[in-house]
Design an enzyme around this catalytic site. Structure first.
Site, short mmCIF file in Angstrom:
data_model
loop_
_atom_site.label_atom_id
_atom_site.label_comp_id
_atom_site.label_asym_id
_atom_site.label_seq_id
_atom_site.Cartn_x
_atom_site.Cartn_y
_atom_site.Cartn_z
N LYS A 17 0.84 -1.22 0.00
CA LYS A 17 0.00 0.00 0.00
C LYS A 17 0.86 1.26 0.00
O LYS A 17 0.59 2.21 -0.72
CB LYS A 17 -0.91 0.04 1.25
CG LYS A 17 -1.83 -1.16 1.41
CD LYS A 17 -2.77 -0.95 2.59
CE LYS A 17 -2.10 -0.90 3.95
NZ LYS A 17 -1.44 -2.16 4.38
N ARG A 92 -9.19 1.43 9.37
CA ARG A 92 -8.80 0.07 9.74
C ARG A 92 -9.85 -0.62 10.58
O ARG A 92 -9.64 -1.75 11.01
CB ARG A 92 -7.49 0.10 10.52
CG ARG A 92 -6.24 -0.22 9.69
CD ARG A 92 -5.05 -0.01 10.55
NE ARG A 92 -3.91 -0.81 10.23
CZ ARG A 92 -2.84 -0.37 9.56
NH1 ARG A 92 -2.82 0.83 9.08
NH2 ARG A 92 -1.80 -1.16 9.38
N ARG A 131 12.06 -6.57 5.03
CA ARG A 131 11.80 -5.17 4.68
C ARG A 131 12.58 -4.21 5.56
O ARG A 131 12.68 -4.41 6.77
CB ARG A 131 10.30 -4.91 4.84
CG ARG A 131 9.90 -3.46 4.61
CD ARG A 131 8.43 -3.29 4.49
NE ARG A 131 7.76 -3.16 5.78
CZ ARG A 131 6.49 -2.83 5.94
NH1 ARG A 131 5.73 -2.62 4.88
NH2 ARG A 131 5.96 -2.75 7.13
N ARG A 164 11.69 -1.84 10.87
CA ARG A 164 10.67 -1.36 11.81
C ARG A 164 10.54 -2.30 12.99
O ARG A 164 10.61 -3.52 12.83
CB ARG A 164 9.32 -1.27 11.09
CG ARG A 164 9.18 -0.04 10.24
CD ARG A 164 7.94 -0.06 9.37
NE ARG A 164 6.73 -0.53 10.01
CZ ARG A 164 5.52 -0.51 9.45
NH1 ARG A 164 5.37 -0.03 8.23
NH2 ARG A 164 4.47 -0.96 10.08
N ARG A 175 -0.32 -8.26 14.05
CA ARG A 175 -0.88 -7.33 13.06
C ARG A 175 -1.79 -8.07 12.08
O ARG A 175 -2.82 -7.54 11.67
CB ARG A 175 0.26 -6.63 12.31
CG ARG A 175 0.94 -5.56 13.14
CD ARG A 175 2.31 -5.21 12.63
NE ARG A 175 2.32 -4.51 11.38
CZ ARG A 175 3.37 -4.45 10.55
NH1 ARG A 175 4.49 -5.06 10.87
NH2 ARG A 175 3.29 -3.77 9.44
P1 AMP Z 1 1.28 0.57 8.94
O1 AMP Z 1 2.47 1.44 8.70
O2 AMP Z 1 0.10 0.96 8.11
O3 AMP Z 1 1.62 -0.90 8.84
O4 AMP Z 1 0.85 0.83 10.45
C1 AMP Z 1 1.74 0.55 11.52
C2 AMP Z 1 0.98 0.60 12.83
O5 AMP Z 1 0.46 1.92 13.02
C3 AMP Z 1 -0.23 -0.31 12.94
O6 AMP Z 1 0.13 -1.64 13.28
C4 AMP Z 1 -1.00 0.38 14.04
O7 AMP Z 1 -0.42 0.15 15.32
C5 AMP Z 1 -0.79 1.85 13.70
N1 AMP Z 1 -1.84 2.33 12.78
C6 AMP Z 1 -1.70 2.67 11.47
N2 AMP Z 1 -2.88 3.05 10.96
C7 AMP Z 1 -3.79 2.94 11.95
C8 AMP Z 1 -5.18 3.16 12.04
N3 AMP Z 1 -5.90 3.58 10.99
N4 AMP Z 1 -5.78 2.95 13.23
C9 AMP Z 1 -5.09 2.55 14.29
N5 AMP Z 1 -3.77 2.29 14.29
C10 AMP Z 1 -3.13 2.48 13.12
#
Ligand code: AMP
Length: 226
Positions: A17, A92, A131, A164, A175
Site C-alpha cells: 500500500k 482500519r 523489509r 521497523r 498485526r
Molecule cells: P502501517 O504502517 O500501516 O503498517 O501501520 C503501523 C501501525 O500503526 C499499525 O500496526 C497500528 O499500530 C498503527 N496504525 C496505522 N494506521 C492505523 C489506524 N488507521 N488505526 C489505528 N492504528 C493504526
C-alpha cells in the site's frame, strides 16, 4: 491527469500500500495520507502523539480511535474539497470507516474508489521479514538477503534504512490477527457501497501499479480529465 480523486488503498501489512500510494500520489499529484507514516514521523520527533502511538504499534495492535480518527480527519479535511487524496492504512475498523464517510458526506464528496490489494499470509510474513524503511521519508525497500546492504541508503532522500520494530515475527503475527478481525470486515462495508475493487498484490510493483492506474482511469469523471 485526474483531479480530485478520493482513494483508499486497502490490504494487509506488507501488501504494498505504501509503495503504491507513493507512486500514485506522485503521478497524479494527489495528497498521500499514511497513518503509519504519520505516527512514525511523530515518533522520530518524539512528539506526545508519536510516543503514545508507539505503545500500541510495537505490540502490533491498533492505536485507539480517540487518538487516530481526529488526526486523520483533520488532515483529510484540510485538503480542499476539489483536491484529491489517497489514504494508506486508514480506515482500519468500522468506527474509522463511519467517521470518514460522515466527514466526506458533510462535503458531499464521498470516496471514489477503494482498492483492496490482496496478498496471502505466507507472502506477507516473508516480505516483512526482509523489509527495511527509510527513517526520513518512510520509503520501504526489500533486502536481497546477501548481507551486503548494511551501508545502503534511501534512493529517494539518502536517509538511513532500518527495520521497523513492528516487523518482528511476534508483532507481524499480531498485526495479521488484527487485520483479520478488525480491518477485513470493511471489505463488505465498501462492497455494499459499490466502491470496492479487489486486485492481487502478488505481482511486480509495476504491474500492480498499472492495474491501479487503470482502475483510477475507469472511475475518473470526464470533467476531471485533461
Ligand atoms: P502501517 O504502517 O500501516 O503498517 O501501520 C503501523 C501501525 O500503526 C499499525 O500496526 C497500528 O499500530 C498503527 N496504525 C496505522 N494506521 C492505523 C489506524 N488507521 N488505526 C489505528 N492504528 C493504526
Amino acid at each position: 491527469m485526474t483531479n480530485g480523486l478520493r482513494l483508499v488503498l486497502f490490504g494487509p501489512p506488507g501488501a504494498g500500500k505504501g509503495t503504491q500510494t507513493r507512486l500514485v500520489s506522485d503521478d497524479l499529484d494527489v495528497q498521500p495520507i499514511s497513518t503509519g507514516d504519520l505516527f512514525r514521523s511523530n515518533l522520530e520527533k518524539q512528539t506526545p502523539l508519536g510516543i503514545k502511538a508507539s505503545e500500541y504499534m510495537t505490540q502490533g495492535i491498533l492505536v485507539p480511535d480517540e487518538v487516530t480518527i481526529d488526526i486523520v480527519l483533520d488532515r483529510v479535511m484540510s485538503i480542499h474539497s476539489d483536491d484529491g487524496f489517497i489514504l494508506d492504512g486508514f480506515p482500519r475498523n468500522t468506527a474509522q470507516a463511519n467517521a470518514l464517510d460522515e466527514a466526506l458526506g458533510r462535503r458531499s464528496r464521498p470516496l471514489d474508489l477503494v482498492i483492496s490489494i490482496d496478498v496471502p499470509e505466507e507472502e506477507v510474513v516473508s516480505r516483512l521479514s526482509g523489509r527495511v524503511v527509510c527513517r526520513s521519508c518512510q520509503t520501504p525497500y526489500t533486502l536481497a538477503g546477501n548481507g551486503q546492504e548494511s551501508e545502503r541508503r534511501c534512493d529517494r532522500c539518502g536517509g538511513e534504512l532500518y527495520q521497523r520494530d513492528d516487523d518482528n515475527p511476534d508483532a507481524v503475527r499480531k498485526r495479521l490477527e488484527v487485520y483479520q478481525s478488525e480491518t477485513l470486515p470493511l471489505l463488505d462495508y465498501y462492497r455494499e457501497r459499490g466502491v470496492l475493487v479487489e486486485i492481487s498484490g502478488v505481482d511486480t510493483v509495476e504491474n500492480v501499479n498499472n492495474q491501479i492506474m487503470a482502475l483510477i482511469q475507469r472511475v475518473s469523471k470526464p470533467q476531471d480529465k485533461e
